[in-house]
Write an enzyme that holds these catalytic residues in place. Sequence first.
Site, PDB file in Angstrom:
ATOM      1  N   GLY A  50       0.854  -1.382   0.023  1.00 19.32           N
ATOM      2  CA  GLY A  50      -0.006   0.156  -0.087  1.00 19.32           C
ATOM      3  C   GLY A  50       0.903   1.210   0.202  1.00 19.32           C
ATOM      4  N   GLY A  52      -0.551   4.779  -0.109  1.00 20.20           N
ATOM      5  CA  GLY A  52      -1.292   5.914   0.353  1.00 20.20           C
ATOM      6  C   GLY A  52      -0.301   6.586   1.422  1.00 20.20           C
ATOM      7  N   ALA A  54      -0.156   6.301   4.716  1.00 19.63           N
ATOM      8  CA  ALA A  54       0.955   5.748   5.765  1.00 19.63           C
ATOM      9  C   ALA A  54       1.860   4.867   4.831  1.00 19.63           C
ATOM     10  CB  ALA A  54      -0.210   4.532   6.350  1.00 19.63           C
ATOM     11  N   HIS A 276     -20.402   8.853   7.508  1.00 23.18           N
ATOM     12  CA  HIS A 276     -20.085  10.218   7.355  1.00 23.18           C
ATOM     13  C   HIS A 276     -21.325  11.085   6.995  1.00 23.18           C
ATOM     14  CE1 HIS A 276     -18.153  13.914   6.252  1.00 23.18           C
ATOM     15  NE2 HIS A 276     -17.082  13.464   6.581  1.00 23.18           N
ATOM     16  N   ARG A 340     -19.197  13.039  13.858  1.00 25.86           N
ATOM     17  CA  ARG A 340     -19.815  12.576  12.773  1.00 25.86           C
ATOM     18  C   ARG A 340     -20.924  11.402  12.918  1.00 25.86           C
ATOM     19  NH1 ARG A 340     -14.412  11.760   8.927  1.00 25.86           N
ATOM     20  NH2 ARG A 340     -14.064  13.833   8.491  1.00 25.86           N
ATOM     21  N   GLU A 435      -5.335   3.478   8.298  1.00 24.95           N
ATOM     22  CA  GLU A 435      -6.651   2.703   8.593  1.00 24.95           C
ATOM     23  C   GLU A 435      -6.636   1.373   8.575  1.00 24.95           C
ATOM     24  OE1 GLU A 435     -11.161   3.213   6.683  1.00 24.95           O
ATOM     25  OE2 GLU A 435      -9.148   4.327   5.577  1.00 24.95           O
ATOM     26  N   ARG A 445     -14.255   8.216  14.490  1.00 28.71           N
ATOM     27  CA  ARG A 445     -13.129   8.712  14.504  1.00 28.71           C
ATOM     28  C   ARG A 445     -13.452  10.224  14.178  1.00 28.71           C
ATOM     29  NH1 ARG A 445     -11.100  11.149   9.902  1.00 28.71           N
ATOM     30  NH2 ARG A 445     -12.203   9.784   8.392  1.00 28.71           N
TER      31      ARG A 445
END
Length: 647
Positions: A50, A52, A54, A276, A340, A435, A445
């Site tokens: 991955g 992204g 992170a 959300h 949220r 995540e 979160r």
Amino acid sequence: MPTTEQPMNTFKWDSKIPSGPLGEKWSNHKNNVKLVNPNNKRKHNIIVVGTGLAGASAAASLAELGYNVDAFCIQDSARRAHSIAAQGGINAAKNYQNDGDSVWRLFYDTIKGGDYRSREANVHRLAEVSNNIIDQCVAQGVPFAREYGGTLSNRSFGGAQLSRTFYARGQTGQQLLLGAYSALMKGVNSGKINMYAREEMLDLVVIDGVARGIITRNLVTGEINRYAADAVLLCTGGYGNVYYLSTNAKNSNVTAAWRCYKRGAAFANPNFTQIHPTCIPVSGDYQSKLTLMSESLRNDGRVWVPKKVGDKRHPNDIPDDERDYYLERIYPSFGNLVPRDVASRNAKYVCDEGRGVGETGLAVYLDFRDAIKRDGENVIRDKYGNLFDMYEKITGENPYEVPMRIFPAVHYTMGGLWVDYNLMTTVPGLFALGEANFSDHGANRLGASALMQGLADGYFVIPYTLGDYIASAKPDKITTDHKAFEETEREAVAQLDKLLKIKGKKTILDFHRQLGKVMWDKVGMARNEEGLKEAIAEIREMRAEFWENVFVPGEPATYNKYLEYANRVADFLELGELMAVDALDRRESCGGHFREESQTPEGEAQRDDENFSYVSVWEFMGLEKDPVLHKEDLIFENVKLTQRSYK
């Protein structure tokens, strides 16, 4: 149903939270971790799955330290990672506004926002390193918004009564990713990072209980490949697409994390899903995904619905005294900037009452009329212009003239692979960042914290904790000729072949859509015992039918999006059941997990701290066996457990 706390010889876990005062744990831990000599770092190979925020930040940081890194990206470029979709901002406790912020307040807001279902030590570390993230990104050239005098600007986000969110207009995630991508490509150019694009992880290779490599599939050629390393870092994001419709990119999936779960990495709090509140509503049955409108819009936009049931007048024709600004009415202290989960539930309530707007009645208004009158259209355009443009392109409506229509949608998953304080899973040598792990956000979160966690893990945590593991474990060198690689590859290929041989009558999309409806209706914004039991039974039936009646066209050794998609949906069908099982077991409401049987008279989430103040840690026992539940007790020494109130 799952058994609880069975002693398992294969299950080894210890949260490894350092001793000492909360504010000194991370500093003391850094002072005591073992180090790898700079000349020895170049002898070690690290896999990062991955790329992204992170993954890119971790790969860049480790390469800069001298490690040899293999980085894997399912996209054609790391710039396409879903991290770019986090538009609104990134939190940090800089207190540039001089409005009372501090590391402690950011820590407390995050603990409270997560409804007291996260570890104190991890959250405090996140708050501590938040300021370093801003400095790092400014040094990389991230174009944060600035005040007239040149200082960085801040705005407010949900769950806080001050301004601590740094932003780059409505493109914060994209700009942060470009910074991390630049650092990543510096490592590629120097030869310290081998970048593998369009390569998907199919399985984890475990040798003598330790993670030593991965099996991948080249998404263009279909070639199956083996890669060995001294440690594996999983940075593959969340699993919101289990609901089919979500704000996630269509490529976002759970496969890498799920295959690690089936190899011994425990899964924590899988049912903790964030809905959300600020998304463009569903427009039709055949929609493929949903679009997020940044939470930052709630700084200036006012949320309302008509007071009268069934009022279908044009919103500009409804006078103020016939509008219900319900968040401001119910939560006067926080107003439109409640967390949220709170905003989402209240949107559901007013729509359930018949006061929803739009053709479907499943929407509420987000209105900028008053902000435009107060500040002028140009100020609003400077703050949110690209978001307004995106909304108009999708809906055909001009939000400068007509209120936006928004409705809750699946966005982020707080659950993920269980990790200790060092970000290592229950499989030694396998780490999970961002995540993909469960560690920092509890049951909900706070906005602008996803970017913060991803970069904190990659830039400022894993460089210390990975070195400690390498120095302590002293992993022997192995090659991909080891029989474990051969066996794991054979199993991965067997599943692909099995999918192609079914030749059923239903499409992969049919199954995914069917799963998503069950998940949204029964494991979505509100859950109850009856619905969860029905969901478990229905998902099991669906999975059995999938393996008998799905149709996957094409061949394995070629570019085959159908095979790629089927492989991921197969994992979603297994994950969905575990999410429902976890939600059924947790007989309380907390954050985004709302059990209808456990609510206050006002309809707020009602926790049960006496019985459920723990992390649910699930161990895989086999597809035909119930998973085993382990419990990591949450100890709160620095904050007082109280029923959340934003009124």
